[in-house]
Scaffold this motif. Structure first.
Motif, PDB file in Angstrom:
ATOM      1  N   GLU A 115     -11.630  -2.979 -30.099  1.00  0.00           N
ATOM      2  CA  GLU A 115     -10.522  -2.766 -31.029  1.00  0.00           C
ATOM      3  C   GLU A 115      -9.825  -1.465 -30.662  1.00  0.00           C
ATOM      4  O   GLU A 115     -10.372  -0.619 -29.965  1.00  0.00           O
ATOM      5  CB  GLU A 115     -11.010  -2.706 -32.480  1.00  0.00           C
ATOM      6  CG  GLU A 115     -11.935  -1.546 -32.777  1.00  0.00           C
ATOM      7  CD  GLU A 115     -12.435  -1.563 -34.220  1.00  0.00           C
ATOM      8  OE1 GLU A 115     -12.225  -2.568 -34.912  1.00  0.00           O
ATOM      9  OE2 GLU A 115     -13.030  -0.569 -34.629  1.00  0.00           O
ATOM     10  N   PHE A 116      -8.608  -1.325 -31.154  1.00  0.00           N
ATOM     11  CA  PHE A 116      -7.863  -0.079 -31.017  1.00  0.00           C
ATOM     12  C   PHE A 116      -7.881   0.677 -32.341  1.00  0.00           C
ATOM     13  O   PHE A 116      -7.830   0.082 -33.415  1.00  0.00           O
ATOM     14  CB  PHE A 116      -6.396  -0.349 -30.652  1.00  0.00           C
ATOM     15  CG  PHE A 116      -6.155  -0.687 -29.206  1.00  0.00           C
ATOM     16  CD1 PHE A 116      -6.468   0.218 -28.204  1.00  0.00           C
ATOM     17  CD2 PHE A 116      -5.591  -1.905 -28.853  1.00  0.00           C
ATOM     18  CE1 PHE A 116      -6.232  -0.084 -26.872  1.00  0.00           C
ATOM     19  CE2 PHE A 116      -5.341  -2.216 -27.519  1.00  0.00           C
ATOM     20  CZ  PHE A 116      -5.675  -1.302 -26.529  1.00  0.00           C
ATOM     21  N   ASN A 117      -7.918   1.985 -32.245  1.00  0.00           N
ATOM     22  CA  ASN A 117      -7.642   2.846 -33.388  1.00  0.00           C
ATOM     23  C   ASN A 117      -6.453   3.720 -33.025  1.00  0.00           C
ATOM     24  O   ASN A 117      -6.275   4.092 -31.851  1.00  0.00           O
ATOM     25  CB  ASN A 117      -8.840   3.719 -33.750  1.00  0.00           C
ATOM     26  CG  ASN A 117      -9.987   2.894 -34.303  1.00  0.00           C
ATOM     27  OD1 ASN A 117      -9.776   1.970 -35.085  1.00  0.00           O
ATOM     28  ND2 ASN A 117     -11.198   3.204 -33.898  1.00  0.00           N
ATOM     29  N   ALA A 118      -5.672   4.076 -34.031  1.00  0.00           N
ATOM     30  CA  ALA A 118      -4.455   4.857 -33.803  1.00  0.00           C
ATOM     31  C   ALA A 118      -4.667   6.321 -34.179  1.00  0.00           C
ATOM     32  O   ALA A 118      -3.715   7.003 -34.543  1.00  0.00           O
ATOM     33  CB  ALA A 118      -3.297   4.259 -34.608  1.00  0.00           C
ATOM     34  N   ARG A 119      -5.903   6.786 -34.076  1.00  0.00           N
ATOM     35  CA  ARG A 119      -6.254   8.166 -34.454  1.00  0.00           C
ATOM     36  C   ARG A 119      -7.579   8.510 -33.787  1.00  0.00           C
ATOM     37  O   ARG A 119      -8.239   7.662 -33.179  1.00  0.00           O
ATOM     38  CB  ARG A 119      -6.334   8.299 -35.972  1.00  0.00           C
ATOM     39  CG  ARG A 119      -6.934   7.092 -36.714  1.00  0.00           C
ATOM     40  CD  ARG A 119      -8.417   6.958 -36.607  1.00  0.00           C
ATOM     41  NE  ARG A 119      -8.909   5.693 -37.104  1.00  0.00           N
ATOM     42  CZ  ARG A 119     -10.198   5.372 -37.118  1.00  0.00           C
ATOM     43  NH1 ARG A 119     -11.094   6.206 -36.639  1.00  0.00           N
ATOM     44  NH2 ARG A 119     -10.602   4.196 -37.563  1.00  0.00           N
ATOM     45  N   MET A 120      -7.993   9.747 -33.924  1.00  0.00           N
ATOM     46  CA  MET A 120      -9.292  10.162 -33.416  1.00  0.00           C
ATOM     47  C   MET A 120     -10.393   9.445 -34.198  1.00  0.00           C
ATOM     48  O   MET A 120     -10.226   9.111 -35.369  1.00  0.00           O
ATOM     49  CB  MET A 120      -9.474  11.670 -33.558  1.00  0.00           C
ATOM     50  CG  MET A 120      -8.649  12.505 -32.603  1.00  0.00           C
ATOM     51  SD  MET A 120      -9.334  12.562 -30.927  1.00  0.00           S
ATOM     52  CE  MET A 120     -10.688  13.724 -31.139  1.00  0.00           C
ATOM     53  N   GLY A 121     -11.530   9.249 -33.551  1.00  0.00           N
ATOM     54  CA  GLY A 121     -12.651   8.629 -34.236  1.00  0.00           C
ATOM     55  C   GLY A 121     -13.414   9.632 -35.078  1.00  0.00           C
ATOM     56  O   GLY A 121     -13.356  10.840 -34.857  1.00  0.00           O
ATOM     57  N   ASP A 122     -14.120   9.121 -36.047  1.00  0.00           N
ATOM     58  CA  ASP A 122     -15.003   9.938 -36.877  1.00  0.00           C
ATOM     59  C   ASP A 122     -16.319   9.185 -36.970  1.00  0.00           C
ATOM     60  O   ASP A 122     -16.351   8.091 -37.537  1.00  0.00           O
ATOM     61  CB  ASP A 122     -14.385  10.129 -38.272  1.00  0.00           C
ATOM     62  CG  ASP A 122     -15.134  11.135 -39.128  1.00  0.00           C
ATOM     63  OD1 ASP A 122     -16.288  11.438 -38.810  1.00  0.00           O
ATOM     64  OD2 ASP A 122     -14.558  11.598 -40.124  1.00  0.00           O
TER      65      ASP A 122
END
Length: 443
Positions: free
Chosen positions: A303-310
């Motif tokens: 999947e893609f995220n549009a921000r840094m991971g946490d």
């Protein structure tokens, strides 16, 4: 110079802390922040979350630059609002953020641009979804189309688990956002039939391999890769139990070899940037590709995220040696090709401490004691914490991320667990094996 970081989690604590390292920065406001950001030198909490209030605050305080941490404000269009007002902000537009806010949109996009990913189908009918799963069998992956704070994915190892997940997702009262630009393709026909306001569920083939987080800063054309990382989604040791937002992470991830890195840039990151630009939604911000890497070193996008991971941000920020603000300025100005990021040669590892009953119904209001003072090589980043009558208490599911540096992942792991030892709150839970994959590869 005054900056603003939007968000309240451990990711935002780490981002804001790293921004204070620039000597030109007078203050970093965190909206709304947490008990950790309230106690961090150079950080000031601002108890606002609504986009109009954030915009007015940035204008009134003459904020030089804003950084968006979580996905929800991005999906709501905070970047569009700030840019329309002529303010500098780092993050993708609402349209570009659909790479995360709609898994169906992301899957269609990957099919259109030949980005490697799992085969899939999208459904707006529970009956059709159940029939599809019964034909395909298990293991299989069931995903809610919209944002779910990292908990909208069920890796169903049995047919019964898959059918139960489908029923739960279609019973939700929160419909998925519409996915524009429907196209024919693998899964595309069903997606094109999805109407505005309908609940959508994406069903994917189960991919074998090892997961890694591949995060880049992007300026719409260029990508600057960050240090690789790997998180631990399951609640219990040995990757057992339900998925969570992440129970710990480390950087670098040995599974991301130089060959895998080059292949990911070539087959995933750059085609994504070119594709988004071609579709009229250039991607500026943090692009996070969750990868599944098979035994032959082939990466496919989970999947893609549009921000840094946490929690990936916490160890990544511990390792970053370059000035973070300078990197962001280059990204906003479209000049990422003119700069490189420098990293601490040491590994970093973060262990998440979660509240009782997380991830189902975490308890709140429990006092947190034994918090250690920060050191050069170890820090506790707050997430679900708050101030109450002068005490630090739990206020969310993932409460803290105890993060440390070490010459190896194993040493960083030992240091993090040592730092964690005196911390106490009722019902606290944490994994005791964060980093085990890397340690198994490279002691």
């Amino acid at each position: 110079m005054k900056l603003l970081v939007i968000g309240s989690g451990g990711r935002e604590h780490a981002l804001a802390w790293r921004l204070t390292q620039n000597p030109k920065v007078q203050c970093v406001y965190v909206a709304p922040g947490n008990a950790g950001t309230a106690r961090e030198d150079g950080l000031v909490n601002v108890n606002i979350t609504a986009i109009p209030e954030l915009l007015k605050f940035a204008q009134d305080e003459k904020i030089h630059l804003t950084v968006v941490g979580p996905e929800a404000p991005l999906a709501a269009g905070v970047v569009d609002a700030f840019q329309a007002a002529g303010l500098r902000i780092f993050g993708p537009s609402q349209r570009a953020a659909q790479l995360e806010s709609s898994k169906d949109f992301a899957k269609q996009f990957m099919v259109r641009h030949k980005i490697p990913t799992a085969k899939y189908a999208t459904f707006t009918s529970a009956a059709e979804a159940r029939a599809y799963v019964e034909r395909e069998g298990a293991p299989i992956v069931i995903k809610a189309d919209g944002l779910a704070a990292g908990k909208g994915v069920v890796v169903a190892m049995t047919l019964g688990d898959a059918l139960e997940a489908i029923d739960k997702m279609f019973a939700t009262d929160s419909p998925s956002p519409p996915a524009p630009l429907p196209q024919e393709g693998e899964g595309g026909r069903r997606a094109a039939q999805a109407g505005r306001g309908e609940v959508r569920v994406v069903i994917e083939e189960f991919m074998e391999g090892e997961e890694a987080s591949f995060i880049c800063m992007c300026d719409g054309v260029h990508a600057l890769p960050f240090a690789s990382s790997q998180d631990h989604k399951r609640i219990f040791d040995g990757d057992q139990g339900p998925n969570t937002g992440g129970m710990g992470a480390y950087s670098p991830a040995p599974v991301v070899t130089p060959e895998v890195h080059a292949r990911t840039m070539r087959e995933v990151i750059m085609p994504t940037l070119r594709g988004m630009a071609a579709e009229g939604a250039p991607f500026t911000g943090f692009l996070y590709a969750g990868l599944m890497i098979d035994e032959n070193g082939k990466p496919r996008v989970v999947e893609f995220n549009a921000r840094m991971g946490d929690p990936e941000t916490q160890p990544i920020m511990m390792r970053l040696k370059s000035d973070f603000l300078t990197l962001i300025e280059h990204a906003i100005d479209g000049k990422l090709n003119q700069i490189e990021a420098e990293w601490d040669r040491r590994a970093a590892l973060g262990v998440v401490m979660a509240a009782a009953n997380y991830p189902e119904a975490p308890t709140k209001g429990d006092e947190i004691t034994g918090l250690p003072k920060p050191a050069d090589d170890a820090r506790v980043f707050h997430a679900g914490s708050a101030d109450k009558d002068g005490k630090v208490v739990t206020s969310g599911g993932r409460v803290l991320c105890v993060t440390a540096l070490g010459d190896t992942v194993k040493i960083a792991q030992q240091r993090a667990y040592q730092l964690l030892e005196p911390i106490r709150f009722n019902g606290m839970q944490y994994r005791r094996d964060i980093g085990y994959r890397a340690i198994g590869r490279r002691p």
